[in-house]
Every structure is written in C-alpha cells, then in structure tokens.
Scaffold this active site. Structure first.
Site, PDB file in Angstrom:
ATOM      1  N   ARG A  59      63.572 -61.927 -38.533  1.00 49.47           N
ATOM      2  CA  ARG A  59      64.965 -62.927 -38.382  1.00 49.47           C
ATOM      3  C   ARG A  59      65.312 -62.172 -37.021  1.00 49.47           C
ATOM      4  O   ARG A  59      65.459 -60.969 -36.764  1.00 49.47           O
ATOM      5  CB  ARG A  59      65.660 -62.490 -39.593  1.00 49.47           C
ATOM      6  N   HIS A  60      65.864 -63.178 -36.113  1.00 52.12           N
ATOM      7  CA  HIS A  60      66.580 -62.579 -34.860  1.00 52.12           C
ATOM      8  C   HIS A  60      67.540 -61.503 -34.994  1.00 52.12           C
ATOM      9  O   HIS A  60      68.131 -61.545 -36.212  1.00 52.12           O
ATOM     10  CB  HIS A  60      67.282 -63.887 -34.329  1.00 52.12           C
ATOM     11  N   ARG A  73      68.448 -67.352 -29.484  1.00 47.37           N
ATOM     12  CA  ARG A  73      68.623 -66.130 -30.253  1.00 47.37           C
ATOM     13  C   ARG A  73      67.484 -65.752 -30.880  1.00 47.37           C
ATOM     14  O   ARG A  73      66.997 -64.540 -30.822  1.00 47.37           O
ATOM     15  CB  ARG A  73      69.601 -66.166 -31.315  1.00 47.37           C
ATOM     16  N   ARG A 111      68.707 -73.451 -40.692  1.00 44.34           N
ATOM     17  CA  ARG A 111      69.391 -74.519 -41.525  1.00 44.34           C
ATOM     18  C   ARG A 111      70.646 -75.306 -40.901  1.00 44.34           C
ATOM     19  O   ARG A 111      71.306 -74.518 -40.181  1.00 44.34           O
ATOM     20  CB  ARG A 111      69.922 -73.991 -42.700  1.00 44.34           C
ATOM     21  N   LYS A 161      83.814 -68.457 -41.902  1.00 43.69           N
ATOM     22  CA  LYS A 161      83.385 -68.602 -43.373  1.00 43.69           C
ATOM     23  C   LYS A 161      84.672 -68.407 -44.216  1.00 43.69           C
ATOM     24  O   LYS A 161      84.637 -68.941 -45.360  1.00 43.69           O
ATOM     25  CB  LYS A 161      82.417 -67.510 -43.774  1.00 43.69           C
ATOM     26  N   ARG A 200      74.632 -70.934 -51.137  1.00 39.05           N
ATOM     27  CA  ARG A 200      73.695 -70.315 -52.304  1.00 39.05           C
ATOM     28  C   ARG A 200      72.886 -71.062 -53.096  1.00 39.05           C
ATOM     29  O   ARG A 200      71.958 -70.512 -53.742  1.00 39.05           O
ATOM     30  CB  ARG A 200      74.576 -69.241 -52.805  1.00 39.05           C
ATOM     31  N   HIS A 242      64.889 -67.833 -38.408  1.00 42.08           N
ATOM     32  CA  HIS A 242      66.081 -67.685 -38.757  1.00 42.08           C
ATOM     33  C   HIS A 242      66.210 -67.429 -40.217  1.00 42.08           C
ATOM     34  O   HIS A 242      65.105 -67.684 -40.971  1.00 42.08           O
ATOM     35  CB  HIS A 242      66.823 -68.856 -38.394  1.00 42.08           C
TER      36      HIS A 242
END
Length: 206
Positions: free
Chosen positions: A9-10, A61, A89, A99, A116, A158
């Site tokens: 993952r970046h 990224r 996503r 958030k 989730r 990602h």
C-alpha cells in the site's frame, strides 16, 4: 521455481494526513509517506529481493511509492505497468470529505456501513465487492500469470484494491477481509504454489 508476489500500500498521502476520503483523487505523498516508501524498499532489499516486473495504479501516490522503492532496490529502470483497475476504491459522494464531517452529515452508523461493509457502496461510489470486481480480473489476467511463470512481481497500489486481491489470494471470506487492515508502506510478501495458493505469507514491517 520461486513465485514471488509483493503487495505494498502506498505511503501516507496528504489526504490520509487530513483524514479525508480520497478514492480516485490524486494527492501526493507526505514527508512521512516518502519515508515509509523508502523504508519499504529498504526492507525488500534486506530480504534480497529483485523484481522482474512491477504493477501500479494510475494514481500518483502509488506510482511515487513504487519509484521510491525501486530506487532503494537499485531497479529504477524496471518495466512498470500502470492500470486504473488497481486504483483505490471510488468513494463517490464521500470523496474529499473529512471523515468526521461525513459522520455528522450522515450519522456514524451509516458511514461505518459504507466504510466497512463488503457490498454496500457509498452514494455514487464503489463497495469493496465492486472494487474486487475490477481488480481481481486484472490480477488473474496479468499479474498472476507473471508470478506463476516464475517472475518476481511487485505491486504498489491502495488499501482497498490490495485488500480485494488479498481476499482472493488467501481465500478469505467477506467477513474476514473486513477485519484485515493494511498499513501504509508495509510490504506483504507471498511465495505462491503452482496452483496459485500461498505457500508463505510474511508481513515485512520491521
């Protein structure tokens, strides 16, 4: 025959730092993210890994993370394939929102479902199931054949596109993958059997 696959993952992005839903938007890495990517490359180097090909998304990224890892490995000229099938996503209407602000607008429970659950997408966006539907066919058609032919393959992408691949590689259920977190800049090492199942799994976090 070694069949090596490494998923990374970046490193931390500017929007990770600001606690924003990022999705297909294209912020760069923070200083911490750059350091994480270099550290990932150093861990791969210490493990004695050399790669035959790399894959990444079309987002900066992930590409920058890959470039920094390859520089640490002394492999800056490695053949690299970029494809939006490996993009994060798509968070739809949540993209760019803090958030905490999203929770105030829609309620904590609803935002938790969007983040989730396996198959409930946010408005205008993708669920993890949707992400799997585009990332997995790409993996099966391009990445997995390279690994099974004996190539060592590095993938920089990602959190959610990689979690969807991990779900398939490790044979996890939707409930199991929802509990699986991927840290930024921490390589996941696989040695695959000839039937594509993992023979060895190692999290390279130290």
């Amino acid at each position: 025959m070694d069949r090596i696959l490494v998923l990374v993952r970046h490193g931390q992005s500017e929007w990770n730092l600001k606690n924003l839903f990022t999705g297909w938007k294209d912020p760069g890495l923070t200083e911490k993210g750059i350091a994480e990517a270099k550290a990932a490359g150093e861990r791969l180097k210490r493990k004695g890994l050399k790669f035959d090909i790399a894959y990444t998304s079309v987002l900066t990224r992930a590409q920058h993370t890959l470039d920094l890892m390859l520089a640490e490995l002394g492999q800056t000229g490695l053949k690299t394939v970029k494809d939006q099938a490996l993009n994060e996503r798509d968070y739809g209407d949540l993209t760019g929102l803090n958030k905490d602000d999203a929770r105030k607008k829609w309620g904590e429970e609803q935002v938790l479902v969007w983040r989730r659950s396996y198959d409930v997408p946010p408005p205008g966006g993708e669920s993890l199931k949707d992400t799997l539907a585009r990332a997995l066919p790409y993996y099966m058609t391009h990445i997995q054949p390279d690994v099974l032919s004996g190539k060592s393959v590095l993938v920089a992408a990602h959190g959610n596109s990689l979690r969807s691949l991990i779900m398939a590689i490790e044979g996890l259920t939707p409930a199991e993958i929802l509990k699986r977190e991927l840290e930024t800049g921490v390589p996941v090492f696989y040695r695959l059997k000839a039937d594509s199942r993992p023979e060895k799994i190692e999290i390279l976090n130290g």
